[in-house]
Design a protein around this motif. Structure first.
Motif, PDB file in Angstrom:
ATOM      1  N   ILE A 282       5.019   8.434  -3.028  1.00 24.20           N
ATOM      2  CA  ILE A 282       4.211   7.955  -4.149  1.00 24.20           C
ATOM      3  C   ILE A 282       2.830   8.595  -4.056  1.00 24.20           C
ATOM      4  N   THR A 283       2.459   9.332  -5.087  1.00 23.07           N
ATOM      5  CA  THR A 283       1.121   9.923  -5.141  1.00 23.07           C
ATOM      6  C   THR A 283       0.213   8.988  -5.926  1.00 23.07           C
ATOM      7  N   VAL A 284      -0.947   8.656  -5.351  1.00 25.65           N
ATOM      8  CA  VAL A 284      -1.857   7.685  -5.955  1.00 25.65           C
ATOM      9  C   VAL A 284      -3.144   8.371  -6.396  1.00 25.65           C
ATOM     10  N   LYS A 285      -3.566   8.053  -7.609  1.00 24.77           N
ATOM     11  CA  LYS A 285      -4.887   8.472  -8.083  1.00 24.77           C
ATOM     12  C   LYS A 285      -5.852   7.332  -7.748  1.00 24.77           C
ATOM     13  N   LEU A 286      -6.621   7.516  -6.659  1.00 32.08           N
ATOM     14  CA  LEU A 286      -7.484   6.449  -6.159  1.00 32.08           C
ATOM     15  C   LEU A 286      -8.661   6.212  -7.098  1.00 32.08           C
ATOM     16  N   ARG A 287      -9.003   4.935  -7.298  1.00 31.38           N
ATOM     17  CA  ARG A 287     -10.114   4.606  -8.199  1.00 31.38           C
ATOM     18  C   ARG A 287     -11.469   4.813  -7.539  1.00 31.38           C
ATOM     19  N   LYS A 288     -11.493   4.887  -6.186  1.00 32.15           N
ATOM     20  CA  LYS A 288     -12.720   5.174  -5.455  1.00 32.15           C
ATOM     21  C   LYS A 288     -12.409   6.174  -4.358  1.00 32.15           C
ATOM     22  N   HIS A 289     -13.334   7.084  -4.109  1.00 28.04           N
ATOM     23  CA  HIS A 289     -13.099   8.131  -3.124  1.00 28.04           C
ATOM     24  C   HIS A 289     -13.095   7.601  -1.689  1.00 28.04           C
ATOM     25  N   ASP A 290     -13.736   6.434  -1.464  1.00 26.51           N
ATOM     26  CA  ASP A 290     -13.827   5.939  -0.088  1.00 26.51           C
ATOM     27  C   ASP A 290     -12.653   5.045   0.305  1.00 26.51           C
ATOM     28  N   ILE A 291     -11.674   4.883  -0.576  1.00 30.99           N
ATOM     29  CA  ILE A 291     -10.489   4.079  -0.236  1.00 30.99           C
ATOM     30  C   ILE A 291      -9.608   4.883   0.713  1.00 30.99           C
ATOM     31  N   ARG A 292      -9.251   4.258   1.827  1.00 31.88           N
ATOM     32  CA  ARG A 292      -8.427   4.925   2.834  1.00 31.88           C
ATOM     33  C   ARG A 292      -7.121   4.160   3.022  1.00 31.88           C
ATOM     34  N   LEU A 293      -6.019   4.855   2.794  1.00 27.88           N
ATOM     35  CA  LEU A 293      -4.698   4.252   2.958  1.00 27.88           C
ATOM     36  C   LEU A 293      -4.233   4.434   4.394  1.00 27.88           C
ATOM     37  N   VAL A 294      -3.617   3.373   4.945  1.00 31.92           N
ATOM     38  CA  VAL A 294      -3.244   3.356   6.361  1.00 31.92           C
ATOM     39  C   VAL A 294      -1.788   2.936   6.492  1.00 31.92           C
ATOM     40  N   ASN A 295      -1.104   3.506   7.472  1.00 29.55           N
ATOM     41  CA  ASN A 295       0.284   3.121   7.739  1.00 29.55           C
ATOM     42  C   ASN A 295       0.406   1.605   7.857  1.00 29.55           C
ATOM     43  N   GLY A 296       1.381   1.039   7.159  1.00 26.82           N
ATOM     44  CA  GLY A 296       1.599  -0.400   7.226  1.00 26.82           C
ATOM     45  C   GLY A 296       0.891  -1.188   6.155  1.00 26.82           C
ATOM     46  N   ASP A 297       0.069  -0.550   5.316  1.00 29.29           N
ATOM     47  CA  ASP A 297      -0.570  -1.258   4.211  1.00 29.29           C
ATOM     48  C   ASP A 297       0.487  -1.873   3.301  1.00 29.29           C
ATOM     49  N   GLY A 298       0.149  -3.039   2.722  1.00 25.44           N
ATOM     50  CA  GLY A 298       1.026  -3.683   1.754  1.00 25.44           C
ATOM     51  C   GLY A 298       0.519  -3.430   0.347  1.00 25.44           C
ATOM     52  N   PHE A 299       1.419  -3.153  -0.582  1.00 21.15           N
ATOM     53  CA  PHE A 299       1.040  -2.827  -1.954  1.00 21.15           C
ATOM     54  C   PHE A 299       1.790  -3.723  -2.931  1.00 21.15           C
ATOM     55  N   ALA A 300       1.240  -3.857  -4.144  1.00 20.24           N
ATOM     56  CA  ALA A 300       1.875  -4.668  -5.180  1.00 20.24           C
ATOM     57  C   ALA A 300       1.609  -4.046  -6.541  1.00 20.24           C
ATOM     58  N   PHE A 301       2.532  -4.279  -7.455  1.00 22.53           N
ATOM     59  CA  PHE A 301       2.356  -3.837  -8.843  1.00 22.53           C
ATOM     60  C   PHE A 301       3.120  -4.794  -9.739  1.00 22.53           C
ATOM     61  N   VAL A 302       2.781  -4.761 -11.035  1.00 19.86           N
ATOM     62  CA  VAL A 302       3.434  -5.614 -12.019  1.00 19.86           C
ATOM     63  C   VAL A 302       4.312  -4.745 -12.908  1.00 19.86           C
ATOM     64  N   SER A 303       5.561  -5.185 -13.065  1.00 19.50           N
ATOM     65  CA  SER A 303       6.504  -4.468 -13.921  1.00 19.50           C
ATOM     66  C   SER A 303       7.436  -5.473 -14.577  1.00 19.50           C
ATOM     67  N   GLY A 304       7.518  -5.428 -15.887  1.00 18.57           N
ATOM     68  CA  GLY A 304       8.389  -6.362 -16.590  1.00 18.57           C
ATOM     69  C   GLY A 304       7.983  -7.807 -16.407  1.00 18.57           C
ATOM     70  N   GLY A 305       6.693  -8.042 -16.239  1.00 15.69           N
ATOM     71  CA  GLY A 305       6.195  -9.396 -16.062  1.00 15.69           C
ATOM     72  C   GLY A 305       6.366  -9.947 -14.661  1.00 15.69           C
ATOM     73  N   LYS A 306       6.921  -9.174 -13.740  1.00 20.30           N
ATOM     74  CA  LYS A 306       7.143  -9.622 -12.381  1.00 20.30           C
ATOM     75  C   LYS A 306       6.309  -8.814 -11.393  1.00 20.30           C
ATOM     76  N   ILE A 307       5.926  -9.476 -10.319  1.00 21.97           N
ATOM     77  CA  ILE A 307       5.162  -8.801  -9.260  1.00 21.97           C
ATOM     78  C   ILE A 307       6.128  -8.294  -8.199  1.00 21.97           C
ATOM     79  N   THR A 308       5.993  -7.034  -7.866  1.00 22.29           N
ATOM     80  CA  THR A 308       6.811  -6.428  -6.808  1.00 22.29           C
ATOM     81  C   THR A 308       5.897  -5.945  -5.701  1.00 22.29           C
ATOM     82  N   GLY A 309       6.272  -6.239  -4.479  1.00 20.99           N
ATOM     83  CA  GLY A 309       5.486  -5.797  -3.346  1.00 20.99           C
ATOM     84  C   GLY A 309       6.290  -4.879  -2.443  1.00 20.99           C
ATOM     85  N   PHE A 310       5.605  -3.999  -1.739  1.00 18.29           N
ATOM     86  CA  PHE A 310       6.274  -3.125  -0.782  1.00 18.29           C
ATOM     87  C   PHE A 310       5.291  -2.684   0.288  1.00 18.29           C
TER      88      PHE A 310
END
Length: 615
Positions: free
Chosen positions: A334-362
């Motif tokens: 997954i390629t992410v367009k970060l909203r801030k340049h100082d955001i640092r992604l780290v192994n093990g981070d948890g993410f979430a998004f909304v699709s079809g009215g439902k929240i999905t996490g990974f």
């Protein structure tokens, strides 16, 4: 001077100890039964160990007995309260008024928020029957809180952070109606976090598949001083089902905020327990579980309280998905367009998004720059807004960079003869010990260096004491002093700490309440408690009580409030429109009727009796 208390939840002994280390003045915890969180029970052995640790710092442990009690449970309730008392509990948080008549319960009783205390009359009632403290309803304004504080002499406690029930505390029967599991019995299914359709009387769907009863989380971090000014003395954090990371982060943040208030007003306030907390991680309330934050009704105004689009923790928005590429074996890049340049992604981070009215996490199994490598996620596509709800880096910091809580203790040394050390120690809570040590050793050839080493080695930490040598008085012939090794001095310091531990910490006394400070001469048996008890609530499916009563209003949140419309039309008289449509919530085939009291600005959720008859 008023004592300000930070009260932390504790799902278990370990989390309670962590909360105290991070600055909590008190923790609340359940015993094996009768707590409002059935899945957060603890043995009395663990409660005793927690009490032992807390009392080292003059901190308190409150045990919860705050569910509705059946008549056939009173004897077991009484037995468990005696066990908790024996374990060292400092107070009980209670709901059932029969408890106030139990003469052998000798710890203070705090009226739970489940007692539905939201006005001065209700507050005075619980003070009169013996509450040393009352825990107020959350959906109150500062003005109302001040009125309640001014109307009673007992202590007042108020929630300042955590998840919010959509209804008034103690006024929810929705869980029992939908599932047979009663919130009043500690078995809430969190029906307010479920997804509902909103429909009118004709069955037209106005809003589909939203968590229409879900509120954001409470956050009064910036309002603590105002609450103290109106009379609140205990600032309570919700979360007896939360993990250690959540509790440590939130407690540390609020403890530092209370320390700032005390530092600004040292002649007005002090903390309710002893010691200082040093070092450790830097707390960040945005990094811990939340559904978005609200200050609810604290200013006496409505706002956007709902988290209907995200009833789970979404975390911080980090950007949008720029692309998703399959890497085989059920994984994606997954390629992410970060909203801030100082955001640092780290192994093990948890993410979430909304699709079809439902929240999905990974979870991000591997993160490199703007790339997240994870298992395939349905609904994740280019343009999707991505949130980080678990920061692996922050979680590691909370886990590994622990703060340290210390009690200050001053040491005074007198050296005489050949050589006798008379050492006195005074702890910050007022305990004093004196010990004599005989040093059958040679004289130090370098007196200045030996004195410096004695001062340095004694002025260290032993256990939870931070020692500081205030004076070394040398009364020997010629000013000689003994040549003591570092290990010998360290042994002396540890013995001094042990001597202090043999004396109970002089904690700040708790308020007792009228039942203990003005005891009645009447005696009442357990049988009499049962006979005299009148249940405050009708059965969950009874027609006399709503399933839910709330300050929250779905119409307001959706822009359908008649008052809102009156104001938008410029009405100076705040005309209240009649209800244009009867509204209903539907979930899993059950329909709930919504009723709106615009005079009191409240919403009721009730059974849809017409729908039940048609079924």
């Amino acid at each position: 001077m008023r004592c300000l208390e930070l009260l932390s939840p504790a799902r278990n002994k370990e989390i309670g100890i962590a909360a105290i280390d991070c600055g909590a003045d008190a923790v609340y915890i359940a015993g094996p039964n009768f707590g409002a969180r059935k899945d957060a029970g603890n043995s009395f052995e663990d409660i005793a160990l927690l009490c032992e640790y807390a009392h080292k710092f003059g901190a308190r442990v409150f045990v919860t007995f705050n569910i509705s009690i059946r008549d056939d449970e009173v004897e077991e309730l009484h037995h468990q309260m005696l066990q908790a008392q024996e374990a060292g509990a400092d107070a009980f948080i209670v709901r059932d008024e029969r408890i106030f008549e139990m003469k052998d319960i000798t710890v203070p009783l705090h009226a739970s928020t489940q007692c539905a205390i939201r006005d001065a009359d209700r507050a005075r009632h619980f003070e009169e029957i013996g509450s040393a403290r009352i825990v107020l309803e959350r959906e109150l304004s500062l003005k109302t809180i001040r009125q309640i504080c001014d109307s009673v002499n007992c202590e007042v406690e108020f929630f300042v952070h955590g998840a919010l029930c959509v209804c008034y505390s103690g006024e929810c029967r929705l869980s029992e109606y939908l599932n047979g599991r009663s919130a009043d019995r500690g078995e809430c299914i969190q029906a307010c976090r479920s997804l509902y359709d909103l429909e009118d009387a004709e069955g037209n769907i106005l809003v589909k598949n939203k968590a229409l009863l879900s509120l954001k989380d409470y956050n009064l971090y910036s309002r603590l001083e105002e609450l103290a000014e109106v009379g609140v003395i205990s600032f309570k954090i919700e979360g007896r089902l939360k993990n250690a990371s959540y509790v440590k982060n939130v407690v540390r943040a609020y403890s530092m905020a209370l320390d700032d208030i005390v530092a600004r007003h040292p002649d007005k306030y002090r903390r309710a327990s002893l010691g200082v907390v040093r070092g450790g991680f830097e707390p960040n309330l945005e990094k811990t579980f939340n559904r978005g934050y609200t200050e609810l009704f604290i200013d006496g105004k409505r706002g956007q309280w709902s988290s209907m689009n995200a009833p789970k923790s979404m975390g911080e928005e980090i950007g949008s998905v720029a692309g998703v590429r399959s890497t085989g074996r059920g994984t994606v890049d997954i390629t992410v367009k970060l909203r801030k340049h100082d955001i640092r992604l780290v192994n093990g981070d948890g993410f979430a998004f909304v699709s079809g009215g439902k929240i999905t996490g990974f979870r991000g199994d591997k993160c490199e720059g703007t790339h997240i490598f994870a298992k395939s996620c349905d609904g994740l596509r280019k343009g999707t807004i991505l949130f980080r709800n678990i920061s692996a880096e922050f979680e590691r910091m909370v886990e590994n960079q622990l703060p340290r809580r210390e009690l200050h203790a001053s040491i005074y040394v007198q050296i005489s003869g050949e050589y006798t050390l008379e050492i006195s120690v005074a702890s910050e809570d007022g305990r004093e010990v004196r010990s004599t040590f005989r040093a059958d050793v040679d004289s130090a050839t370098d007196r200045e260096r030996a004195t410096a080493m004695l001062r340095e080695q004694l002025s260290k930490r032993s256990g939870h004491y931070a020692f500081n040598v205030r004076d070394i008085d040398i009364c020997t012939k010629g000013g000689d002093i003994p040549l003591l090794s570092a290990s010998t001095i360290n042994s002396i310091r540890r013995l001094l700490a042990s001597d202090l531990d043999d004396i109970p910490c002089k904690a700040i006394p708790l308020a007792l309440g009228k039942r203990l400070s003005e005891p009645s001469q009447d005696s009442t048996s357990l049988d009499a408690y049962k006979e005299s008890y009148i249940n405050a609530h009708e059965p969950a499916i009874g027609v006399k009580e709503p399933l839910m009563l709330s300050k929250y209003c779905i119409r307001y949140e959706l822009g359908m409030c008649p008052r809102q419309r009156a104001e938008s039309l410029g009405s100076s008289k705040r005309t209240v429109f009649s209800n244009d449509k009867q509204l209903f919530l539907r979930n899993n085939g059950k329909r709930l009727a919504l009723h709106f009291d615009c005079t009191r600005c409240e919403m009721r959720v009730e059974k849809d009796l017409l729908h039940l008859k048609s079924d």
